[in-house]
Structure formats: C-alpha cells, structure tokens
Design an enzyme around this catalytic site. Structure first.
Site, PDB file in Angstrom:
ATOM      1  N   ALA A 160     123.304 -37.060  26.489  1.00 29.71           N
ATOM      2  CA  ALA A 160     122.521 -38.171  25.940  1.00 29.71           C
ATOM      3  C   ALA A 160     121.056 -37.768  25.771  1.00 29.71           C
ATOM      4  CB  ALA A 160     122.639 -39.394  26.838  1.00 29.71           C
ATOM      5  N   TYR A 161     120.498 -37.136  26.774  1.00 33.53           N
ATOM      6  CA  TYR A 161     119.086 -36.755  26.715  1.00 33.53           C
ATOM      7  C   TYR A 161     118.857 -35.692  25.644  1.00 33.53           C
ATOM      8  CZ  TYR A 161     114.469 -35.209  28.293  1.00 33.53           C
ATOM      9  OH  TYR A 161     113.135 -34.883  28.352  1.00 33.53           O
ATOM     10  N   ALA A 162     119.697 -34.643  25.642  1.00 32.89           N
ATOM     11  CA  ALA A 162     119.525 -33.557  24.679  1.00 32.89           C
ATOM     12  C   ALA A 162     119.694 -34.056  23.246  1.00 32.89           C
ATOM     13  CB  ALA A 162     120.519 -32.439  24.966  1.00 32.89           C
TER      14      ALA A 162
END
Length: 250
Positions: A160-162
């Site tokens: 999700a972050y990447a």
C-alpha cells in the site's frame, strides 16, 4: 546569499506536526519564510509554532486538517488566496503507512488500504488542484515533494505504501512537465533512511540513534525553496550531502 534567503516568502508545509515536515517548517521559518503549517494534530502544530516563535520571534499560521477530507483541501486554496494572494513554497511531507504497518498485499484490509490511498495519493492530486493557481501567482513557485526509495523499488510487504507513493511521485513529475512553461518548479526528494515515526513503524527493532535526524534535511529543503535557484526534478538527500550544495542547483 543573504542571511534570510526566503524573507517574506509564503511557505506551506503539509505534514508539519512531526518528523521531516516539522523540521522543514522550522528551517523555512528560520530562513525568513512565513510558514503555513498543516497537519492533523493540533498539539503538534502548536509545539511547532512555539519552536518557530522561539527561533524567529514570529508565529506561523496553523491549519489543522486531514488529507482524507477532500473538501478541506479544496477550501485550503481559497483560504490561502484570501489571506496571502499567492503561495511561494509547498512542501508535501505528509504520508502514512497505515495502522497495520507492513503487511502482505492479499492481507491488506480494504478500509485501511483506502485511507492510505487517500492520504498518500488522492490527497496529493487534490492539493495540486487546489494550490496550482496560488503557485502560479508567485514569481518563483517551488514545490518539494517527499518520496521514498520503495516507490521506485518496491519490496515485499510494502504494497500500500509503495504503490501510493509511486503514484504520487508519478503525479508530481507529470504535473511538473505540464507546468514547465510557468515559474513553478517541482523537486521530488528521497530522504533515505531517517529517524522518523514512519521508519520506526516499519523497522521497530532498528536503533534510531543509528539514523540521521530529520533536522539534517532542513538545509536542503531551504535550498530547494529558494527563488534564485532552479531545483532539479529528482533529488536524493544522500547525494546532496556528498556533493556541493548550491552549485548543484543551476
């Protein structure tokens, strides 16, 4: 270079209540800018304002709001126009990993994933939409967007972050190409390993004393915000530290 290279510049820092955003706001204020500090945490903003006042004798403008609130982002541009009529610097430091931290993509909880997407990606789009007219009103608008190495080189469990940071980076670079004929310039900055709350969430066993503090990056943020220098589109903090400073910006 004057003692106050950003004297009378209006600088918005989104994500100013802690970490890189906090230190960027403090550095910009020390360089002469009037800081508009935005974040979710009222207490963190007030602590920042105390630090800015102690360092400069001037107060910041504090705007508590949440990047998941698209309407608040839309109203931000109008409020800044009524107060200042322009925006000279925008530092985008706000980002979240989500309460679960690192997790396999297939195990990500949809509501949590959607919040990460709203803060890290959609919030950036809505800020561009809200702030571009203000930046166009500046004689040298400067946008400094904090990214991450996993945006270009994703790793397991960072899904999700990447993905959302990669999307935001692509959005910023696309926008930079669209506004090339204006006086606005965008710099996408990779701070690398740094002693932040987000880093501690991702690597809970890591010794924070082994990492550089966020205050180390403040001089780079100030340099990229200067109207008399043209920043490169992509900047790695580690490379900036290793080489010449102002000479690298032409």
């Amino acid at each position: 270079m004057t003692d106050l290279p950003l004297k009378d510049r209006i600088a918005l820092v989104v994500g100013a209540s802690r970490g890189i955003g906090y230190e960027s706001a403090l550095g910009l204020a020390r360089a002469g800018a009037h800081v508009v500090a935005a974040a979710r945490t009222q207490g963190g903003l007030e602590e920042l304002d105390d630090a800015i006042f102690a360092a400069t004798g001037r107060h910041a403008t504090l705007i508590p709001f949440d990047l998941v609130d698209g309407g608040a982002i839309d109203r931000l541009g109008g409020a800044l126009y009524e107060r200042f009529g322009r925006l000279d610097v925008w530092v985008q430091a706000a980002a979240i990993m989500g309460p679960s931290g690192l997790t396999p993509v297939a195990h990500a909880e949809p509501r949590e994933f959607a919040k990460v997407e709203k803060v890290n990606f959609t919030g950036v789009y809505r800020l561009i939409r809200s702030l571009e007219p203000l930046l166009r009103a500046s004689d040298a608008g400067r946008v400094i967007h904090l990214t991450t190495s996993v945006a270009a080189s994703p790793r397991a469990f960072w899904g999700a972050y990447a993905a959302t940071k990669a999307g935001a980076e692509a959005l910023m670079k696309t926008w930079a190409d669209e506004i090339e004929s204006t006086a606005i310039r965008v710099a996408v900055v990779d701070p690398g390993r740094m002693r932040t709350q987000l880093r501690a969430q991702a690597f809970p066993g890591e010794d924070p004393a082994a990492l550089p503090p966020p205050s180390d990056i403040a001089p780079l943020i100030v340099e990229l915000a200067r109207a008399d220098l043209t920043p490169p589109l992509s900047v790695k903090f580690s490379e900036w530290q290793a080489g010449p400073t102002a000479a690298a910006l032409v």
